[in-house]
Design an enzyme around this catalytic site. Structure first.
Site, mmCIF file in Angstrom:
data_model
loop_
_atom_site.group_PDB
_atom_site.id
_atom_site.type_symbol
_atom_site.label_atom_id
_atom_site.label_comp_id
_atom_site.label_asym_id
_atom_site.label_seq_id
_atom_site.Cartn_x
_atom_site.Cartn_y
_atom_site.Cartn_z
ATOM 1 N N ASP A 1 1.400 -1.098 0.695
ATOM 2 C CA ASP A 1 0.131 0.115 0.012
ATOM 3 C C ASP A 1 0.912 1.425 -0.211
ATOM 4 O OD1 ASP A 1 -2.617 1.194 0.795
ATOM 5 O OD2 ASP A 1 -1.777 1.983 2.119
ATOM 6 N N GLU B 1 1.476 -0.422 -5.012
ATOM 7 C CA GLU B 1 0.563 0.384 -5.354
ATOM 8 C C GLU B 1 1.471 2.057 -5.852
ATOM 9 O OE1 GLU B 1 -3.604 2.904 -3.685
ATOM 10 O OE2 GLU B 1 -1.146 2.811 -2.437
HETATM 11 C C1 GLC Z 1 -3.686 3.172 -0.658
HETATM 12 C C2 GLC Z 1 -5.099 2.667 -0.460
HETATM 13 C C3 GLC Z 1 -6.174 3.683 0.379
HETATM 14 C C4 GLC Z 1 -6.226 3.967 1.412
HETATM 15 C C5 GLC Z 1 -4.629 4.657 1.110
HETATM 16 C C6 GLC Z 1 -3.964 4.575 2.793
HETATM 17 O O1 GLC Z 1 -3.868 4.286 -1.287
HETATM 18 O O2 GLC Z 1 -5.660 2.203 -1.780
HETATM 19 O O3 GLC Z 1 -7.491 2.855 -0.298
HETATM 20 O O4 GLC Z 1 -6.892 4.685 1.748
HETATM 21 O O5 GLC Z 1 -3.651 3.807 0.903
HETATM 22 O O6 GLC Z 1 -3.741 3.612 3.246
#
Ligand code: GLC
Ligand code: MG
Length: 579
Positions: free
Chosen positions: A227, A296
């Site tokens: 993440d 991500e």
């Molecule tokens: C990432 C996740 C998102 C979350 C953020 C903070 O972007 O996909 O859903 O709010 O991280 O953890």
């Protein structure tokens, strides 16, 4: 005798004309599967509290067998106060009672593995919940937790009062420095204030998070989705303002107002990733099974691909989502251009991937309407590379409308009544529509955490599976099987006809059938001649998006007619076959 001689000659000729038959490359499991994202709150509720849970998922694993999906990624199910719906973790190695317990995870993994389904979990390294024991101890300066988070005295204002150290902005907009009255210092939070950022300049933090990965690898998970990787580390000297981006139309509250030169994508992130990779590889060495890592990362292909050198298998490719992404008006050429960003920038020996939606962004049907679902699934599942499907895409689920008063997502709430709909993630997180019964079979509760879309009576998994007319889920499952064909699994891809309406491409590998995929993403009917890019004049229909009456019919490749949102997969019948 004569006949035999002839067939030997034919065999030799075909060997000659094909050159050497290409051996099947050694593909890893994450290259041959579809990755299916489960948002656990919204997948299936087993205990009637209106929130999906692990037992719910376990009860529905045959869904993936039907679909032909061999890997699931679960968004967080860890202990959490749910300020950011699970992305604020208060215990990384335990399950929130809402979702079940560790035994449920064990059972889930076993049941998945029985079905040849890999399990990928969400790893949230950047921050914890403010209720995590580490943060609570850090507030009290209890060792070894004193420097587990990013603390600062800030600056001293003219009146002697403490002020924040810089102008940085939160990803969800607004302030990132929160004063803590007990410790009498500010702490940094890139997301909501209940998500304090961990301090990766502290080796003890690095160690603890490595242990988290080790814990889950021992539990038997097959991979992690990392993440918010870009936010992992901030500059050491925090008394520096970030410069303005001068992006047009962006107000000073919004994250994009600044250029994140001190808080985003810092080179130190690479070391952390290497460390995680090492932990995972130790497990792979024991059983020979590769442990997968996808990160991500919303940025340019150059920047995302740089992570490949540090142990990442796939940096999510979000080009179909942003910064340009698929738009309401994108036609064939524009979609080809988006696809081509990935292929044109991929380093040698790297593997492509494509994503159309996730729990943070608008669903594809929101942008293109429900009737485009088949066309986009056809695209996603026939391109070369690993596709990620967001739950509900297999049936073309649509977004729900949520009023400001009912909005739960902190990102949406942050922007107030005027702008919440631009940012709120609630609409794309509604419960998966299983059948036409009560609450669409998602829950027995009379108020699920988010409402079921009112169209569930007709748009649901069961109805689509039973439908006599081709439904999105039926097409999805056909295409998932087709992906197993060498031509699709690892064959080359080259573009065929591309124009305002049509995006089409050929998939082929030596000794295997040649396929043509053609989809009309435009606004008008298109009649096109594909014969200059394929080895034949006729094609056999292998899959279609609907409205094609004759299965197995042959189509003249010199004049294929496609209406908007229609697509075809054709096996090219070689000129030789026609003789
Ligand atoms: C990432 C996740 C998102 C979350 C953020 C903070 O972007 O996909 O859903 O709010 O991280 O953890
Ligand atoms: Mg539940």
């Amino acid at each position: 005798m004569r006949a035999l001689g002839n067939s030997v000659v034919t065999l030799c000729l075909s060997l000659l004309s094909f050159g050497h038959i290409q051996a099947k490359p050694d593909l890893k499991w994450w290259q041959t599967t579809i990755v299916y994202q489960i948002y656990p709150r919204s997948f299936k509720d087993s205990d009637g509290d209106g929130v999906g849970d692990l037992k719910g998922i376990i009860s529905k694993l045959d869904h993936f067998v039907y679909l032909g999906v061999q890997a699931i990624w679960l968004s967080p199910f860890y202990k959490s106060p749910n300020k950011d719906f699970g992305y604020d973790i208060s215990n990384h190695t335990d399950v929130d009672p809402l979702f079940g317990d560790l035994d449920d995870v064990t059972e889930l993994i076993e049941e998945c593995h029985k079905r040849d389904i890999k399990v990928i979990i969400d790893f949230v390294p950047n921050h914890t919940s403010d209720l995590h024991p580490w943060f609570q101890a850090s507030i009290k300066k209890q060792e070894p937790y004193t420097d587990f988070y990013v603390w600062t005295d800030g600056k001293t204002g003219p009146d002697g009062a403490r002020t924040k150290p810089n102008n940085w902005l939160g990803v969800f907009g607004g302030e990132v420095w929160k004063w803590n009255d007990e410790r009498k210092q500010f702490y940094y939070h890139a997301f909501v204030e209940e998500q304090p950022d961990l301090n990766y300049r502290n080796p003890k933090v690095v160690d603890e998070m490595n242990k988290v990965i080790d814990f889950w690898m021992k539990m038997g998970v097959d991979g992690i989705r990392v993440d918010a990787i870009t936010n992992l580390i901030e500059t050491e000297d925090i008394f520096q303002d970030e410069p303005r981006s001068y992006k047009p139309g962006v107000p000073p509250f919004q994250y994009e107002y600044l250029d994140h030169i001190y808080t985003s994508n810092l080179p130190e992130i690479r070391g952390a990733i290497r460390g995680w990779r090492n932990v995972m590889d130790k497990h792979s060495q024991k059983d020979g099974l590769e442990r997968f890592m996808v990160v991500e990362f919303y940025d340019t292909p150059e920047k995302r691909n740089a992570y490949l050198d540090y142990g990442v298998h796939l940096p999510f490719n979000f080009d179909l989502i942003e910064p340009i992404g698929i738009r309401p008006e994108s036609g064939g050429r524009q979609i080809r251009d988006l696809v081509d960003i990935e292929y044109a920038n991929l380093p040698q020996n790297s593997w492509p991937n494509f994503v159309m939606g996730n729990h943070d962004r608008k669903r594809i049907t929101k942008k293109r309407g429900a009737r485009a679902a088949n066309a986009f699934n056809m695209l996603l599942l026939t391109l070369k590379g690993t596709p990620t499907t967001y739950y509900g895409e297999e049936i073309g689920m649509e977004e729900i409308h949520v009023s400001f008063e009912d909005t739960q997502d902190p990102w949406g709430l942050n922007y107030g009544k005027e702008r919440y709909e631009e940012f709120s993630r609630d609409p794309c997180r509604s419960p998966l529509q299983w059948n036409d019964g009560y609450q669409s079979g998602f829950t027995t509760a009379n108020k699920p955490w988010l409402p079921v879309h009112p169209n569930y009576k007709t748009l649901n998994i069961q109805t689509q599976m039973a439908s006599n007319d081709l439904s999105p889920i039926q097409l999805y499952s056909q295409l998932a099987r087709l992906r197993q064909e060498p031509s699709f699994q690892y064959g080359d891809l080259f573009y065929s006809v591309v124009n305002d309406n049509i995006f089409s491409y050929v998939r082929q590998t030596e000794g295997q059938p040649q396929y043509l995929v053609t989809i009309n993403f435009g606004k008008s009917k298109s009649i096109d001649d594909y014969t200059s890019s394929v080895n034949g004049r006729e094609g056999k229909v292998i899959a279609h998006t609907g409205n094609f009456n004759e299965q197995n019919m042959k189509i003249d490749l010199s004049k294929i007619v496609l209406k908007p949102d229609q697509g075809l997969v054709l096996e090219v019948l070689s000129n030789k076959d026609e003789l």
